[in-house]
Design a protein around this motif. Structure first.
Motif, short mmCIF file in Angstrom:
data_model
loop_
_atom_site.label_atom_id
_atom_site.label_comp_id
_atom_site.label_asym_id
_atom_site.label_seq_id
_atom_site.Cartn_x
_atom_site.Cartn_y
_atom_site.Cartn_z
N ASN A 1 2.87 -0.45 20.28
CA ASN A 1 3.22 0.80 20.98
C ASN A 1 3.05 0.64 22.48
OD1 ASN A 1 4.06 3.55 20.94
ND2 ASN A 1 1.96 4.16 21.35
N ASP B 1 -0.82 7.40 4.13
CA ASP B 1 -1.31 6.86 5.40
C ASP B 1 -0.51 5.63 5.82
OD1 ASP B 1 -3.19 8.83 5.61
OD2 ASP B 1 -4.82 7.63 4.72
N THR B 2 -0.21 4.76 4.85
CA THR B 2 0.57 3.56 5.17
C THR B 2 1.98 3.92 5.60
OG1 THR B 2 -0.71 2.24 3.57
CG2 THR B 2 1.42 1.36 4.28
N ASN C 1 0.85 -1.20 0.00
CA ASN C 1 0.00 0.00 0.00
C ASN C 1 0.88 1.25 0.00
OD1 ASN C 1 -2.83 -1.20 0.46
ND2 ASN C 1 -1.66 -2.07 2.16
N ASP D 1 -1.81 -5.59 17.16
CA ASP D 1 -1.71 -4.16 16.92
C ASP D 1 -1.57 -3.37 18.23
OD1 ASP D 1 -1.54 -1.90 15.35
OD2 ASP D 1 -3.71 -1.56 15.29
N SER E 1 8.11 2.48 17.30
CA SER E 1 7.74 1.67 18.46
C SER E 1 8.62 0.42 18.56
CB SER E 1 6.27 1.26 18.37
OG SER E 1 5.42 2.39 18.41
N LYS F 1 2.96 6.66 7.03
CA LYS F 1 2.88 7.21 8.38
C LYS F 1 2.75 6.10 9.42
CE LYS F 1 0.82 11.75 7.37
NZ LYS F 1 -0.39 12.60 7.58
N GLN F 2 1.90 5.10 9.14
CA GLN F 2 1.68 4.01 10.08
C GLN F 2 2.94 3.16 10.23
OE1 GLN F 2 -1.05 3.35 12.07
NE2 GLN F 2 0.43 1.93 12.97
N VAL F 3 3.60 2.87 9.12
CA VAL F 3 4.83 2.07 9.17
C VAL F 3 5.93 2.82 9.91
CG1 VAL F 3 6.66 1.02 7.78
CG2 VAL F 3 4.27 0.74 7.10
N THR F 4 5.98 4.13 9.73
CA THR F 4 6.96 4.94 10.46
C THR F 4 6.71 4.84 11.96
OG1 THR F 4 7.13 6.51 8.62
CG2 THR F 4 7.92 7.26 10.77
N SER F 5 5.44 4.92 12.36
CA SER F 5 5.08 4.79 13.77
C SER F 5 5.44 3.42 14.31
CB SER F 5 3.58 5.06 13.96
OG SER F 5 3.19 4.86 15.30
N ASP F 6 5.17 2.37 13.49
CA ASP F 6 5.50 1.01 13.91
C ASP F 6 7.01 0.83 14.06
OD1 ASP F 6 2.85 0.36 13.87
OD2 ASP F 6 2.88 -0.61 11.91
#
Length: 346
Positions: free
Chosen positions: A265, A219-220, A215, A262, A230, A222-227
């Motif tokens: 974090n 948005d993906t 994807n 999920d 963490s 950003k989410q992968v960066t957050s993951d």
């Protein structure tokens, strides 16, 4: 590049032609000036001040560097003359070395041929400093833009730095780089991802990279960066928690379960707080031992003639005994009691 005046006459000639900063600024209450025109006038005036400020500080840095170097060669070896020079001009040592660093950066860029002297005027002061701190590749991109006459602010420096980080990193899949090249994926979202992935071992990179390939949207990313952030916190903290090293826990499997549910974090924060608590307990024990030692020493040095010191020791005894008592509020109604228990080797 401007030359430094060599004689009093030359200096006087320079001073007779000062830079004219007497702007014709608009009246803020003049409603006849369109907003666009007002912003343009103010921006132009600001840019002139910015360029003048940058040029001035580069030259001040060069002056300070020469004064410092002369002091090194013929001074007392402690830099007293240089420090006195700064004191007379109300310049702190940190300010002086910041200006010298700016001058060094400017001279390096000029000496290496990366920047034409006239192109410096296209930089804001902060943008120039950011450029000087950047990697050689980013410096080249920024100075090329300045040579073409582009206005360079910190925003442009960051944008070019992000583009270089994203396009040069082997951690970003080619499919995503293609989107960045076409402009459908802004590089500013990829640069933070690269920085977080660089902290991770190779074994943890593939799932993150695959998620972005599947994807390739903002948005993906950003989410992968957050993951990734963490995950980095989880791995760093887990390696520091001694309790986990002595326990029967498979941290790799725990990580997989956290990813599946999920809640990575939360798990990362849990391990981080456990590490912080262990460090706090260690510091508490060291402080408790030190306080007890000081209390014993003072007790030996006091007696009936020092009743106030004895009263002080009696109060402190609540913190030096085996059971530590600490009130949580001013009323003393809430009290925390901690019992210090150590083995026989302590």
């Amino acid at each position: 590049m401007a030359e430094v005046p060599q004689s009093t006459a030359e200096l006087a000639a320079v001073l007779e032609q000062p830079v004219d900063l007497n702007f014709q600024l608009p009246d803020p209450e003049d409603e006849e000036i369109l907003e666009y025109d007002f912003q343009q006038i103010m921006d132009n005036a600001w840019q002139v001040c910015d360029r003048f400020d940058l040029q001035t500080e580069i030259w001040r840095g060069r002056i300070l560097r020469i004064v410092r170097d002369r002091e090194k060669k013929g001074g007392d070896g402690r830099g007293t003359g240089f420090l006195n020079w700064l004191k007379l001009r109300e310049i702190s040592k940190s300010q002086a070395y910041s200006l010298i660093e700016l001058a060094n950066s400017a001279d390096t860029l000029l000496a290496e041929g990366k920047l034409d002297p006239d192109a410096i005027r296209n930089f804001s002061k902060r943008a120039f400093i950011e450029t000087a701190k950047s990697s050689p590749e980013v410096q080249q991109l920024v100075t090329d833009a300045a040579q073409k006459g582009d206005r360079i602010t910190r925003r442009e420096v960051k944008q070019l730095a992000d583009e270089w980080t994203a396009m040069s990193s082997e951690l970003i899949p080619d499919e995503v780089k293609e989107k960045a090249s076409s402009g459908t994926m802004p590089a500013r979202f990829l640069a933070p991802l690269v920085k977080e992935m660089e902290k991770l071992p190779e074994s943890h990179l593939k799932p993150l990279q695959q998620a972005v390939i599947d994807n390739p949207d903002v948005d993906t990313v950003k989410q992968v960066t957050s993951d990734a952030r963490s995950l980095s916190k989880y791995l760093d903290a887990a390696a520091q928690v001694q309790t986990l090293q002595h326990g029967a826990v498979d941290m790799a499997m725990a990580l997989e379960e956290a990813l599946r549910l999920d809640c990575l974090n939360t798990a990362a924060d849990l391990v981080k707080q456990a590490s912080a608590l262990e460090q706090t307990v260690g510091k508490l024990y060291t402080t408790w031992k030190r306080l007890g030692s000081l209390s014993d020493r003072l007790y030996v040095d006091t007696g009936a003639s020092t009743p106030n010191l004895r009263s002080l020791l009696n109060c402190i005894d609540r913190l030096t005994s085996e059971v530590i008592e600490v009130p949580l509020d001013d009323t003393g109604e809430q009290v925390v009691r901690l019992r210090v228990m150590t083995d026989s080797n302590s």
